[in-house]
Design an enzyme around this catalytic site. Structure first.
Site, mmCIF file in Angstrom:
data_model
loop_
_atom_site.group_PDB
_atom_site.id
_atom_site.type_symbol
_atom_site.label_atom_id
_atom_site.label_comp_id
_atom_site.label_asym_id
_atom_site.label_seq_id
_atom_site.Cartn_x
_atom_site.Cartn_y
_atom_site.Cartn_z
ATOM 1 N N GLU A 5 0.855 -1.200 0.000
ATOM 2 C CA GLU A 5 0.000 0.000 0.000
ATOM 3 C C GLU A 5 0.885 1.242 0.000
ATOM 4 O OE1 GLU A 5 -3.456 0.896 -0.148
ATOM 5 O OE2 GLU A 5 -2.356 2.776 -0.277
ATOM 6 N N GLY A 9 -16.868 11.941 -11.286
ATOM 7 C CA GLY A 9 -16.472 10.543 -11.457
ATOM 8 C C GLY A 9 -15.000 10.305 -11.181
ATOM 9 N N ARG A 10 -14.604 9.055 -11.343
ATOM 10 C CA ARG A 10 -13.224 8.657 -11.047
ATOM 11 C C ARG A 10 -12.672 7.866 -12.222
ATOM 12 N NH1 ARG A 10 -11.781 9.164 -5.685
ATOM 13 N NH2 ARG A 10 -10.439 7.322 -5.694
ATOM 14 N N GLY A 50 -7.797 2.272 1.659
ATOM 15 C CA GLY A 50 -8.093 2.802 0.330
ATOM 16 C C GLY A 50 -8.967 4.037 0.347
ATOM 17 N N ALA A 51 -9.545 4.335 -0.819
ATOM 18 C CA ALA A 51 -10.390 5.517 -0.965
ATOM 19 C C ALA A 51 -11.591 5.403 -0.036
ATOM 20 C CB ALA A 51 -10.849 5.646 -2.413
ATOM 21 N N CYS A 52 -12.170 4.217 0.040
ATOM 22 C CA CYS A 52 -13.393 4.000 0.816
ATOM 23 C C CYS A 52 -13.254 4.503 2.247
ATOM 24 C CB CYS A 52 -13.712 2.511 0.789
ATOM 25 S SG CYS A 52 -14.924 1.993 1.982
ATOM 26 N N HIS A 56 -44.472 -4.383 12.363
ATOM 27 C CA HIS A 56 -45.215 -3.118 12.421
ATOM 28 C C HIS A 56 -44.849 -2.382 13.704
ATOM 29 C CE1 HIS A 56 -48.430 -0.200 12.100
ATOM 30 N NE2 HIS A 56 -48.735 -0.475 13.378
ATOM 31 N N GLU A 81 -2.637 5.081 2.836
ATOM 32 C CA GLU A 81 -3.129 4.542 4.109
ATOM 33 C C GLU A 81 -3.951 3.285 3.891
ATOM 34 O OE1 GLU A 81 -4.602 8.083 3.880
ATOM 35 O OE2 GLU A 81 -3.685 9.062 5.614
HETATM 36 C C1 FAD Z 1 -16.431 10.702 -1.980
HETATM 37 C C2 FAD Z 1 -16.671 9.229 -2.199
HETATM 38 C C3 FAD Z 1 -17.693 8.595 -1.518
HETATM 39 C C4 FAD Z 1 -17.925 7.243 -1.734
HETATM 40 N N1 FAD Z 1 -18.945 6.649 -1.038
HETATM 41 C C5 FAD Z 1 -19.192 5.339 -1.240
HETATM 42 C C6 FAD Z 1 -20.209 4.668 -0.502
HETATM 43 O O1 FAD Z 1 -20.890 5.261 0.344
HETATM 44 N N2 FAD Z 1 -20.411 3.362 -0.737
HETATM 45 C C7 FAD Z 1 -19.679 2.663 -1.658
HETATM 46 O O2 FAD Z 1 -19.917 1.466 -1.832
HETATM 47 N N3 FAD Z 1 -18.703 3.254 -2.368
HETATM 48 C C8 FAD Z 1 -18.434 4.577 -2.180
HETATM 49 N N4 FAD Z 1 -17.419 5.175 -2.856
HETATM 50 C C9 FAD Z 1 -16.644 4.365 -3.824
HETATM 51 C C10 FAD Z 1 -15.599 3.504 -3.107
HETATM 52 O O3 FAD Z 1 -14.786 4.318 -2.303
HETATM 53 C C11 FAD Z 1 -14.764 2.758 -4.120
HETATM 54 O O4 FAD Z 1 -15.610 2.053 -5.003
HETATM 55 C C12 FAD Z 1 -13.838 1.757 -3.437
HETATM 56 O O5 FAD Z 1 -12.971 2.419 -2.537
HETATM 57 C C13 FAD Z 1 -13.016 0.988 -4.472
HETATM 58 O O6 FAD Z 1 -12.208 0.083 -3.816
HETATM 59 P P1 FAD Z 1 -10.835 -0.437 -4.455
HETATM 60 O O7 FAD Z 1 -10.275 -1.380 -3.464
HETATM 61 O O8 FAD Z 1 -11.060 -0.899 -5.829
HETATM 62 O O9 FAD Z 1 -9.920 0.862 -4.586
HETATM 63 P P2 FAD Z 1 -9.437 1.930 -3.504
HETATM 64 O O10 FAD Z 1 -10.338 1.982 -2.342
HETATM 65 O O11 FAD Z 1 -9.224 3.168 -4.278
HETATM 66 O O12 FAD Z 1 -8.043 1.367 -3.003
HETATM 67 C C14 FAD Z 1 -6.942 1.294 -3.833
HETATM 68 C C15 FAD Z 1 -5.684 1.379 -3.001
HETATM 69 O O13 FAD Z 1 -4.560 1.084 -3.831
HETATM 70 C C16 FAD Z 1 -3.482 1.916 -3.442
HETATM 71 N N5 FAD Z 1 -2.546 1.989 -4.562
HETATM 72 C C17 FAD Z 1 -2.755 2.522 -5.791
HETATM 73 N N6 FAD Z 1 -1.651 2.400 -6.550
HETATM 74 C C18 FAD Z 1 -0.723 1.779 -5.783
HETATM 75 C C19 FAD Z 1 0.628 1.396 -6.012
HETATM 76 N N7 FAD Z 1 1.230 1.598 -7.167
HETATM 77 N N8 FAD Z 1 1.295 0.808 -4.994
HETATM 78 C C20 FAD Z 1 0.701 0.591 -3.791
HETATM 79 N N9 FAD Z 1 -0.567 0.946 -3.520
HETATM 80 C C21 FAD Z 1 -1.277 1.533 -4.512
HETATM 81 C C22 FAD Z 1 -4.163 3.242 -3.130
HETATM 82 O O14 FAD Z 1 -3.343 4.049 -2.310
HETATM 83 C C23 FAD Z 1 -5.430 2.776 -2.427
HETATM 84 O O15 FAD Z 1 -5.247 2.699 -1.041
HETATM 85 C C24 FAD Z 1 -17.133 6.520 -2.648
HETATM 86 C C25 FAD Z 1 -16.085 7.142 -3.319
HETATM 87 C C26 FAD Z 1 -15.850 8.481 -3.096
HETATM 88 C C27 FAD Z 1 -14.707 9.150 -3.817
#
Ligand code: FAD
Length: 484
Positions: free
Chosen positions: A33, A276-277, A39-41, A454, A36
């Protein structure tokens, strides 16, 4: 040189879901990682936004408390306190998540990972230092997520234009006037929270409605409710540019209406780009070692989540599927089972076609699963729908819920539930019922036999079922009432 069965890049929901599942299947697992854990979540997405929305909901309820006989005097709101709580929530969950991974036997490595070749990953030291090293693994899982997309609108790089990351990291932002580009889930959740905090909020959306990928009535009803709370909403609008001087910004937009094209200026102290992302997959591979990408830059994969290079797998947002945390976690778990089956033999988990709910944490909440009646028509699926409204629902009325509804969509021939749209308090907690019914092919007749508690929000499910029978064209079924 360390060698693992599985090396995972990314510790978001996809990476951690895969790590836990792979450990339970007996694989040795390393997660790299660069930022932190979680991840984004956990750090910049689901958890911080829901903490802000929970605070916003409490604030609104406190202001409306007189209805229930309590007066809390002059209610003041200290944004920095809420941010403090948000940071506590995030850091505590992050620590708990890290501890759970370590306890499960996952080796956590901090650094930026890059795939050199199948089985070989170079880890660069991160900001905190540490030596560069090569890690080896029988299989690599890319679970690196996505990054916020910035629309190339003139002025998008002005100071004061932010992605959601800036609003959610550290001390956050609390602008007096907030303009939001994008009326999707992230945009409307920010609008709901910040309008409750007291910001003047404007949403600008290019499509004809907010939440345009959901049932049409959901977007319409939410727009009415947000407008009632003072949110300005421009749909079908094109942003020509973002202007700015002296710390004040404005969105210059054009909107086609009955009387022609209107030019509108929406002033703001901050602009949130919630458009979007997108993936950043290229940087994850050394030159010449990348698998094929889709035209939008996601990593192509087969039904076992394997990329076009054997031994390199993908899960989560970067795989190009639905961008939701629970979808990412489920995909990570499934990918881990495919990898374990490939490495050690045995069966992979039943996978790919799971029903994924979509949720919006506004007040009332929104939760959907399966398809809408409009999607059924587009796909020539014979369908019939029923709708229940909350006017006579005791729980909704006593809790002063605004207008809401439940819609159920049934296959007109098999009579199985194929879609559900909930617009009501606690919708995100009730939707697993629909997820299970859709997944199991539960029929209208089986649902009719369910006794709902209910008073409860889910009682309105029974009303929607009844409506599908009386108005939706599902009458005259010879097996009705048999529980068949
Ligand atoms: C504002 C916002 C609100 C959201 N709310 C919701 C919600 O309420 N419910 C829901 O289901 N979804 C929600 N989402 C979407 C959700 O956050 C994502 O779908 C989810 O985090 C995707 O998970 P992931 O594991 O694919 O990627 P991520 O959570 O993005 O994790 C990817 C990880 O990989 C790491 N990484 C990337 N490149 C490298 C590298 N080269 N070397 C080492 N580490 C690396 C990153 O640092 C990150 O920690 C929200 C998103 C945002 C932006």
């Amino acid at each position: 040189m360390e060698k693992f069965d599985l090396l995972i890049i990314g510790s978001g929901p996809a990476g951690t879901g895969a790590a836990f599942r792979a450990r339970s299947l007996g694989l040795t697992v390393c997660v790299v990682e660069k930022s932190e854990t979680g991840g984004a979540c956990l750090n910049r997405g689901c958890i911080p936004t829901k903490t802000l929305l929970h605070g916003a909901g409490l604030l609104r309820e406190a202001r409306e408390g007189e209805r229930y006989g309590f007066t809390a005097g002059d209610i003041r709101f200290d944004f920095s306190k809420l941010i403090e709580w948000k940071n506590t929530v995030v850091s505590t969950l992050r620590q708990n998540q890290s501890a759970a991974l370590v306890k499960a036997g996952v080796v956590m490595v901090s650094g930026i990972a890059r795939v050199e070749s199948p089985g070989k990953v170079l880890v660069h030291p991160d900001a905190e230092g540490g030596g560069e090293k090569i890690l080896e693994a029988a299989a690599i899982l890319i679970a690196a997520g996505t990054v916020p997309a910035l629309l190339p609108i003139p002025g998008h790089d002005l100071p004061g234009v932010y992605t959601s990351d800036a609003f959610l990291e550290g001390d956050g932002l609390f602008p007096k006037r907030l303009a939001i580009i994008g009326g999707g889930v992230i945009g409307v959740e920010f609008a709901a929270a910040y309008s409750s905090f007291g910001s003047e909020v404007t949403i600008v959306e290019a499509l004809p409605s907010i939440l345009a990928n959901m049932d049409r009535e959901i977007g319409q009803t939410l727009a009415l409710q947000l407008k009632k709370r003072g949110v300005g909403i421009y749909t079908g609008a094109h942003i020509d540019r973002i202007e700015g001087s002296g710390g004040t910004l404005a969105l210059a937009l054009t909107k086609s209406g009955g009387a022609g094209v209107d030019s509108i200026t929406a002033p703001a102290d901050a602009v949130l780009m919630a458009a979007g992302r997108k993936p950043d997959a290229v940087s994850l591979f050394a030159a010449g070692s990348a698998p094929q990408f889709t035209p939008k830059g996601f990593i192509r994969h087969d039904e076992n989540m394997m990329s076009t290079i054997p031994g390199i797998y993908v899960a989560g947002d970067i795989s190009g599927g639905v961008q939701l945390a629970h979808a990412a976690a489920a995909e990570g778990e499934y990918a881990a089972s495919c990898i374990a089956a490939a490495l050690k033999g045995g069966k992979k988990d039943p996978g790919g076609d799971r029903v994924i709910p979509s949720c919006v944490y506004t007040t009332p909440e929104i939760a959907c699963a399966g398809i809408t009646v409009a999607e059924a028509a587009e796909r020539s699926i014979p369908a019939a729908a029923g709708k229940g409204v909350f006017g006579a629902n005791g729980r909704a009325f006593l809790e002063n819920q605004e207008r809401g509804f439940i819609k159920l969509v049934f296959h007109a021939e098999t009579r199985a539930l194929i879609g559900a749209q909930f617009f009501c308090n606690r919708a995100t907690e009730i939707i697993p019922w629909a997820v299970q019914c859709i997944g199991d092919g539960t029929t209208l007749e089986q649902i009719e036999r369910t006794v709902f508690p209910h008073p409860s929000y889910c009682e309105t499910i029974a009303q929607a079922v009844n409506d599908a029978v009386t108005r939706g064209g599902l009458k005259n079924n010879p097996v009705r009432g048999n529980g068949a």
